[in-house]
Design an enzyme around this catalytic site. Structure first.
Site, short mmCIF file in Angstrom:
data_model
loop_
_atom_site.label_atom_id
_atom_site.label_comp_id
_atom_site.label_asym_id
_atom_site.label_seq_id
_atom_site.Cartn_x
_atom_site.Cartn_y
_atom_site.Cartn_z
CE LYS A 125 -2.68 3.02 3.06
NZ LYS A 125 -2.83 3.89 2.05
N GLY B 86 7.29 5.67 7.43
CA GLY B 86 6.39 6.66 7.59
C GLY B 86 6.43 7.59 8.77
CB SER B 87 4.30 9.54 10.79
OG SER B 87 3.19 8.82 11.05
CB THR B 88 7.39 8.74 15.13
OG1 THR B 88 8.59 8.86 14.48
CG2 THR B 88 7.51 8.15 16.57
CB VAL C 93 1.72 5.84 11.34
CG1 VAL C 93 1.23 4.83 10.33
CG2 VAL C 93 0.73 7.27 10.93
CD GLU D 26 13.51 6.19 7.79
OE1 GLU D 26 13.27 7.45 8.39
OE2 GLU D 26 13.31 6.25 6.47
CB CYS E 65 13.46 10.25 6.92
SG CYS E 65 12.01 9.52 6.20
CD GLU F 227 9.15 13.91 11.14
OE1 GLU F 227 10.27 13.29 10.54
OE2 GLU F 227 8.51 13.30 11.70
#
Length: 543
Positions: A213, A266-268, A270, A294, A328, A425
């Site tokens: 996805k 993706g984001s921390t 999530v 990551e 990132c 961030e």
């Protein structure tokens, strides 16, 4: 069936084209961009052998020209997630029992297709869909994905070749690396086409089948990747590409008993939610799932008083503002000694004044648009709040979304090293600077280490080797990728495996054997040639 110990082509990093005026590659890329803008594509999901079109069509537009339609993709629902999982499980036996050199050949072919006939189509899709300039697209959607595919094949062969060194008399010990039992879920971000390609192919290369996805804002280039994979010979069902809302996808994937692992960027926030969900559902799974991720970063650059001001200024401009800071690894906080500050400021202001901002079709634009309106609104709120809180705007600070989501490269100066934009961030073209007293270097290193929960990338600029050594030691847990006298971005596959720890992820190092090992489950086999027939050991004998 062929048998043998096969040597693969030795991987080398793909050469980076520079797209200079008058070059052949510049003309070819410009033509690919014109062709892409002249058509509207209809993008299906790829599930098993089917191209699935739901009729629920959502538009794709360049972030720098949001009124232009590049095409439409067909959004799916939970039923399509189930369909993709079933396709992956159905393809699993044939794929995992295929000889490794056949799998290797498929992905080596994919690499050469991208390096050759698909290079300009891939770069054009990344430039238009994700608003990357020609050079940033080249190092991402051409070179890095080629490197991932070729080097990962090498790592695969090295993993398979690792065997027990000793067997002993009458015994043969050996190890096989099995794919995981179940399917792997690849959840990929918008910002790197190479990551979108690597996350599903790394597990697939090791014999796993995958449900992939991508971020909706990367689908335009993801479609080209899938086109390459199919031409390279990836069998139906091995990589299934779906476009379904994240929570809906997760509800199906993370409740499925055959869920075997996730490959995530993706984001921390999530990723932490995913980890928690997997933990809560752990009794549902056949095996403990592999969790590889990551996530975010609050990446730093610090200069020692011995550093060259111009070198540091250049590193900041490139590290903070290439691809609009949407890496990132992008520099988003900087620590500058008082003796260098005025020179660094002068050089940065001069450089930023010369930078052009606009669409990617104009190769003279260094800065392009941020990915979408949501990102634009989030980034500009940080800028507005900083202005309201009295931070000095050294450069930039303006923005406009009337045609595209444009945010000027913005440099803020704070007197508070724990101000919001030094800690959180932002994922945009905003750099915050803290000037420290030039003789407080060691204390500032402690500050760098303690300010942010992240630990992805960082850099020290110093001409004093003792200072560089001290920074390397003091910041050993603050960055998984650490740079000395260089910007904190630009990791190259095979040279600087990428990943960080703390809130930045599991540090499984994309572009290294470490990552590939996560997608296999070893089995040790001991074979005894002459089997004992008496249970008695010699020590049982009488004196």
């Amino acid at each position: 069936m062929l048998k043998g110990f096969f040597n693969i082509p030795e991987p080398k990093n793909e050469p980076v084209f520079d797209y200079a005026p008058g070059s052949a590659e510049r003309a070819k890329l410009q033509e690919a961009i014109r062709e892409a803008r002249a058509m509207e594509v209809d993008i299906p999901m790829y599930i098993g052998s089917e191209e699935v079109r739901t009729g629920n069509k959502l538009p794709l537009s360049p972030p720098h020209d949001h009124q232009h339609i590049l095409g439409y993709f067909h959004e799916g629902d939970k039923s399509h997630v189930e369909q993709a999982i079933n396709a992956a499980l159905g393809a699993k036996e044939a794929w995992e029992t295929m000889e490794w050199e056949q799998r290797a050949a498929i992905f080596l072919k994919a690499a050469d297709l991208i390096a050759g006939p698909y290079r300009y189509k891939m770069n054009a899709a990344t430039m238009l869909g994700q608003s990357k300039n020609a050079y940033q697209a080249e190092i991402d959607s051409a070179c890095e994905i080629v490197d991932f595919l070729k080097f990962n094949v090498k790592y695969m062969t090295e993993i398979y070749s690792q065997q027990p060194p000793i067997s002993g008399n009458g015994v043969w010990n050996r190890t096989e690396q099995r794919p995981l039992e179940g399917f792997v879920f690849a959840l990929t971000p918008f910002n790197f086409t190479a990551i979108a390609g690597n996350l599903p192919t790394a597990p697939a290369m090791m014999g796993n089948t995958v449900v992939w996805k991508p971020a909706y804002t990367q689908i335009y280039a993801a479609q080209v990747l899938m086109e390459v994979f199919k031409e390279a010979g990836v069998p139906d069902g091995v990589i299934n590409l779906i476009y379904v809302d994240g929570p809906a996808t997760g509800e199906v994937v993370f409740n499925h008993p055959d869920f075997a692992g996730i490959h995530f960027t993706g984001s921390t926030a999530v990723f932490q939610t995913i980890w928690k969900t997997i933990g809560e559902n752990i009794t549902k799974y056949k095996s403990y799932p592999r969790i590889v991720g990551e996530t975010g970063g609050k990446d730093f650059m610090i200069a020692h008083k011995s550093a060259h001001a111009k070198q540091f200024a250049t590193g900041l401009v490139r590290g903070a503002f290439e691809f609009q800071g949407q890496k990132c690894s992008a520099a988003s906080r900087a620590y500058i000694p008082s003796n260098l500050w005025e020179d660094v400021k002068k050089y940065m202001v001069e450089d930023l004044a010369s930078i052009k901002m606009g669409g990617t079709e104009d190769f003279g634009n260094f800065v392009n648009a941020v990915i979408d309106e949501k990102a634009f609104d989030r980034i500009t709120k940080y800028i507005d709040n900083a202005k309201a809180d009295g931070l000095e705007v050294i450069a930039g600070g303006n923005y406009d979304k009337s045609k595209g989501y444009f945010v000027e490269p913005t440099v803020l100066l704070t007197k508070d090293p724990m101000y919001t934009t030094m800690c959180e961030e932002i994922f945009g073209p905003v750099l915050t600077i803290y000037v420290y007293e030039e003789n407080n270097f060691e204390a500032t290193l402690e500050l760098v280490d303690q300010t942010s929960p992240y630990a992805l990338t960082g850099a020290i600029f110093s001409q004093d080797r003792y200072a560089a050594q001290l920074a390397t030691q003091k910041l050993r847990n603050a960055a998984g990728n650490f740079y000395i006298n260089d910007k904190c971005t630009g990791a190259v596959v095979g040279q600087q495996p990428f990943g960080g720890a703390r809130a930045s992820g599991t540090n499984d190092k994309a572009g290294a054997m470490i990552n590939m090992l996560r997608w296999v489950s070893p089995r040790t086999i001991k074979e005894t040639f002459v089997t004992p027939t008496d249970y008695r050991y010699p020590f049982l004998g009488e004196d």
